[in-house]
Write a protein that holds these residues in place. Structure first.
Motif: not given
Lengths: 410, 383
Positions: B215-242
C-alpha cells in the motif's frame, strides 16, 4: 505578536504533541493496560507486543488513509456530483462538460507533449552528464553544480527563466538573454544554419529514433512467434501507431520550418507564441530534473562491472559503441525508473505554468486546469473530474510500482 | 593496450570542454538572477546582467533649475548654473544636446549656442551653465538631453527594500517566517511518525505487513491534486479551516509514503544480531527503537529530512489550498513571489531579490547536506 515568536510556539506545540503521543502511548500500554508485573506478567508482555506494532503504525496509517487513500475515493464521488445542485448525483455530466471545453483538450494535448519531451530530454541530458563526468577529476564539482537546480523551487526557477525570456521594446536595451541573442540574427547564412538547418536536423534525429523504436517493436511480430501474448502485442501496436503519428507530425514540422518567414531583428515575447511557448516552459522543468536523472544514472554507471567494458575495448569497440552497446543496455532498468519518476513529476507539475503564463496563450496543462476549475471557477465537480483524469494517467505507473515491489519482496 | 590509452587522451579534451559547457549552461540562469539582485534599477534597465561589469550607457533627460528662482545677474546677462545630477553620483556625460531631435549634438565641455547670445555649457560631471538675457532666462528650465555612462555599480539596497520594506511593498520577512513555521514541523512530524511505522514494518511481526508495504509503495505515486478538494472540505468541516495545523497535517500525509519507504528500506538492512541481542537482554521495542535503531538510521533520517525540507519550503500548491486565507497574513514566500510576478512583473530588482531570498536557504541546505540527499535518492530509486 512577532511572527518569529509565534512561529516558534507553533513549532514547539506541533512537534511536541507528536513526540508526546509515541512516548505516553507506549508508557500507557506497558504500565496501565498490560503491566509487566504481577501474576499475569508473561501474558501481558506478549499481549502488549501484539498491540505495539499497531501503536507504532497508527499515526502513519491514519495519515496515509486520510490524506491519500480516502481522497481517491472521495474525489471520484465528488466528480459524479454537482456542487450547485447541493451535491446531487449527476452521473458523468461533469466529465461531459469537461470534454466540451476546448481548454481541457488543450491541457491534455500539452500534457502529452510535456510527457513526451521532458522525461526524454531530462534522462538524455542526465545520462550525458553522468557519462561525461564519470572519469573527470573535477567531476563531482560539475555534478553538484548541475544538481543544484534540484534545490530551487519551481516558482524560483520560473522567475529565473522569466528573466531569460523577458522582452523590451525595440528601442530599449534588451535585458533578456534570449532576445539579446535573437536580435543578432538577420536572416543571413548564419541564421539559416542555426534557425532552420539545426532544428531540421534535430527533428530528423527524432524521426530516426522513433522509427528505430518502432522497428524494434514490430520486428518480433513480423518475424513471427515471440511477441509475448495478446496484451503485449496490443501495447506494441499502440506505441507503433503513436510513433507513426509523431513521425508524420515531425515531417510536417520540417516542411513548415523551411517555409516559415521568421521575424528577424524584432524582440519576441517568447511566452506568448502559441505552441512554442510550451517548450519554453518545459525547459524550466528539464533544467531542474536533469540533475536528479544524472545522480541516479551515474550511480548506475559506476555499478557496471569493469570486465565487460574492458573486454569490449580489447575487442576493438570505440567509445560510442562501448557506451550504447555495453553500458546503456546494462543500466536500462535504472533508465526506466528515472524516466518513470520524471513522468510522475511532469503529471503533477503545476507551479511552473501557474507562475509563468497561468495557462494563457495555449499553455494550459491538466494540473493547472484543475486548480483553475477549483479556485477560480469554484467548480468542484469538474475540478474533481480533472483530478481523476490525472489519477488515471498515473495508475499504470502505480500498478507497475506495486508489481515490482511485490516481486522484490518474494 | 597502448591503443586504449591513446583513445582516451585524444578524447579527454573533448570531454572536459563539453562538460564545462554544460555546467556553464546550467549555471547561467541562476547567476543571472544573483547578479541582477545586486544591481541598481537604472543599471538593470540599461543593460543585460551579463554586461554588468562593463560601463552602461544610457540616455536621460534633465531640466536646468527654475530660472525665476535661481538666476544670478552677471553684468547685463543672467546665469543659471548647477549640477544635473544634483552633485552626486558617479555618472559621466559623453554627449548631450538641447533638443530631442539631436540628443548627441555636443560633446562634454562644449558650449551650445541657442541663438541671440543664449548659451548652455555642460561639463562631463554634469555641471552646467546657462547664460542669456532677462527674457531668455525665464519661464521653465532649459531641457538638456544627455547620454551618460555609469560605471558598474552593485548595491545591497534591493535586499534592504525586499526584507524591510514593509509587508505591502513586497517585504518578504513575514513570508520568510511563515515559510519557516510551515517547514520545520512539516519536516519533523513526518519523520517521527514514519520512523516508528518503518520500524514496525521492518522488524515487527504482525498480520497484514506485506499488504501494508504494498500500500505504501502504491501511495508513493498518488498525485496530491486528488487530495485537495476532499481534504479542504474536511478541514473546513472539522473546524481546522485554513491554517498552519492543516498545512502540517497535509504535508505530513503527502510526505509519509516516501518517508516510510526510504526508512524501511534502510532499517531492513541493519544487522539483525544487534536487535535480537537487545531483545534477549530484555529491551522493549520502544527502547530498541529509540536507543538502537534511531541512532543507526541517521543517514536515512537525514536524507528524508532534506527531501521533505526542500519540498515543503518550495511548495506552492499545498500552501495555496490549505494555508493562505483571505487576510493573506499567512502567505509563504513562493506565493509572495507569484504575487510579485503579477504586480511587479517589470521590477526586476524586486523580483530577482525576492526570488533569491527564497532560494538562498534551500541552496545552503543543499550544498551542506548534498551527501545525504544523494544517498536518499539512490536508496529510493534504484532498489
Amino acid at each position: 505578536m512577532n511572527p518569529a515568536i509565534q512561529g516558534l510556539i507553533t513549532i514547539i506545540v506541533g512537534v511536541g504533541g507528536c513526540v508526546a503521543y509515541f512516548y505516553f502511548s507506549n508508557q500507557f500500554l506497558d504500565k496501565v493496560i498490560f503491566p509487566a508485573t504481577g501474576k499475569n506478567a508473561g501474558r501481558n508482555i506478549s499481549r502488549a507486543n501484539m498491540v505495539r506494532p499497531w501503536l507504532f503504525l497508527f499515526p502513519a496509517i491514519f495519515a496515509l488513509g486520510l490524506y491519500l487513500a480516502y481522497p481517491v475515493v472521495e474525489t471520484l464521488r465528488l466528480s459524479l456530483t454537482d456542487r450547485d445542485a447541493g451535491g446531487a448525483f449527476v452521473g458523468l455530466a461533469n466529465y461531459e462538460q469537461m470534454m466540451g471545453e476546448p481548454k481541457f483538450w488543450e491541457a491534455l494535448r500539452n500534457n502529452f507533449i510535456w510527457l513526451l519531451v521532458v522525461p526524454a530530454l531530462s534522462t538524455a541530458f542526465g545520462l550525458l552528464v553522468a557519462q561525461l563526468t564519470d572519469r573527470l577529476s573535477w567531476g563531482s564539482i560539475a555534478k553538484s553544480l548541475i544538481f543544484m537546480p534540484m534545490a530551487i523551487s519551481f516558482v524560483g526557477a520560473s522567475v529565473i527563466f522569466r528573466l531569460i525570456y523577458v522582452a523590451r521594446p525595440e528601442d530599449q536595451a534588451q535585458i533578456g538573454v534570449l532576445n539579446s541573442v535573437w536580435l543578432q540574427f538577420d536572416g543571413g547564412a548564419g541564421s539559416f544554419f542555426v534557425l532552420k538547418l539545426l532544428p531540421a536536423l534535430l527533428l530528423l534525429c527524432f524521426i530516426a529514433a522513433t522509427a528505430y523504436i518502432i522497428y524494434l517493436l514490430v520486428q518480433p511480430i513480423i518475424s513471427g512467434g515471440r511477441s509475448g501474448g495478446g496484451l503485449a502485442t496490443a501495447g506494441r501496436a499502440l506505441v507503433t501507431v503513436v510513433g507513426a503519428y509523431l513521425i508524420f507530425e515531425a515531417l510536417g514540422a520540417i516542411v513548415s520550418l523551411f517555409g516559415a518567414v521568421l521575424p528577424y531583428g524584432e524582440p519576441q515575447q517568447w511566452l506568448t507564441i502559441p505552441f512554442f511557448n510550451n517548450f519554453f516552459l518545459m525547459v524550466v522543468l528539464i533544467w531542474i530534473q536533469t540533475g536528479f536523472a544524472m545522480v541516479i544514472l551515474s550511480a548506475a554507471l559506476r555499478g557496471i562491472p569493469e570486465e565487460t567494458i574492458e573486454a569490449a575495448i580489447i575487442d576493438g569497440a570505440n567509445p560510442l559503441q562501448v557506451f550504447f552497446k555495453i553500458k546503456v543496455p546494462q543500466i536500462m532498468g535504472t533508465i526506466v525508473v528515472v524516466w518513470t519518476t520524471v513522468t510522475l513529476t511532469v503529471l503533477k507539475v503545476f507551479d511552473i505554468v501557474f507562475a509563468m503564463t497561468n495557462g494563457q496563450w495555449e499553455t494550459q496543462v491538466l494540473a493547472n486546469y484543475m486548480f483553475d476549475k477549483l479556485f477560480r471557477a469554484n467548480d468542484w465537480g469538474v475540478g474533481s473530474a480533472s483530478a481523476i483524469i490525472i489519477m488515471v494517467l498515473v495508475s499504470p505507473i502505480l500498478i507497475w510500482n506495486v508489481y515490482n515491489a511485490r516481486k522484490e519482496m518474494r | 593496450m597502448s591503443a586504449i590509452a591513446g583513445t582516451k587522451s585524444s578524447l579527454t579534451w573533448a570531454v572536459q570542454i563539453s562538460t564545462l559547457a554544460l555546467v556553464l549552461l546550467w549555471l547561467f540562469p541562476t547567476i543571472g538572477l544573483l547578479v541582477s539582485s545586486f544591481r541598481t534599477v537604472d543599471q538593470i534597465n540599461s543593460s543585460g546582467w551579463w554586461a554588468s561589469l562593463s560601463a552602461a550607457e544610457q540616455n536621460e533627460v534633465y531640466r536646468a533649475a527654475d530660472p525665476d528662482e535661481n538666476r544670478v545677474a552677471d553684468g547685463d546677462v543672467f546665469v543659471v548654473s548647477g549640477n544635473l545630477f544634483g552633485g552626486e553620483g558617479s555618472k559621466t556625460i559623453s554627449v548631450w544636446g538641447t533638443s530631442s531631435r539631436a540628443i548627441d549634438a555636443y560633446t562634454a565641455g562644449e558650449t551650445a549656442d541657442l541663438g541671440d547670445g543664449e548659451t548652455v555649457t555642460v561639463q562631463g560631471n554634469g555641471d552646467y551653465e546657462w547664460v542669456g538675457t532677462d527674457d531668455q532666462i525665464s519661464g521653465r528650465g532649459q531641457r538638456i538631453f544627455v547620454t551618460v555612462t555609469s560605471p558598474p555599480e552593485f548595491t545591497f539596497d534591493n535586499y534592504d527594500t525586499v526584507l524591510t520594506g514593509g509587508y505591502s511593498d513586497g517585504g518578504m520577512t513575514r513570508a520568510f517566517f511563515n515559510t519557516l513555521t510551515v517547514t520545520i514541523p512539516a519536516t519533523i512530524i513526518p519523520i517521527v511518525v514514519a520512523a516508528f511505522a518503518a520500524y514496525a514494518l521492518a522488524w515487527m511481526e504482525f498480520p497484514g505487513r506485506a499488504l501494508l508495504i504494498a500500500m505504501v509503495v502504491g501511495l508513493l505515486v498518488v498525485p496530491l491534486q486528488l487530495a485537495l478538494i476532499p481534504l479542504l472540505r474536511l478541514h473546513l468541516e472539522i473546524g481546522i479551516g485554513k491554517g498552519y495545523l492543516g498545512t502540517w497535517l497535509a504535508h505530513t500525509g503527502f510526505g509519509l509514503p516516501l518517508a516510510i519507504y526510504l526508512l524501511r528500506n534502510y532499517m531492513v538492512g541493519l544487522p539483525k544480531d544487534i536487535i535480537e541481542n537487545a531483545k534477549v537482554d530484555g529491551a522493549t521495542d520502544f527502547q530498541i527503537f529509540t536507543k538502537i535503531i534511531l541512532p543507526l538510521s541517521f543517514p536515512a533520517l537525514a536524507s528524508f529530512a532534506i527531501f521533505q525540507f526542500l519540498w515543503t519550503w518550495n511548495d506552492l500548491l499545498v500552501a495555496k489550498v490549505f494555508l493562505i486565507d483571505a487576510t493573506g497574513e499567512t502567505t509563504v514566500m513562493t506565493n509572495q513571489i507569484v504575487e510579485l510576478l503579477g504586480t511587479r512583473g517589470g521590477n526586476w530588482e524586486i523580483l530577482a531579490t525576492a526570488a533569491f531570498v527564497s532560494i538562498a536557504v534551500p541552496l545552503v541546505v543543499f550544498f551542506m547536506m548534498q551527501k545525504y540527499l544523494v544517498r536518499g535518492l539512490l536508496a529510493g530509486s534504484v532498489k
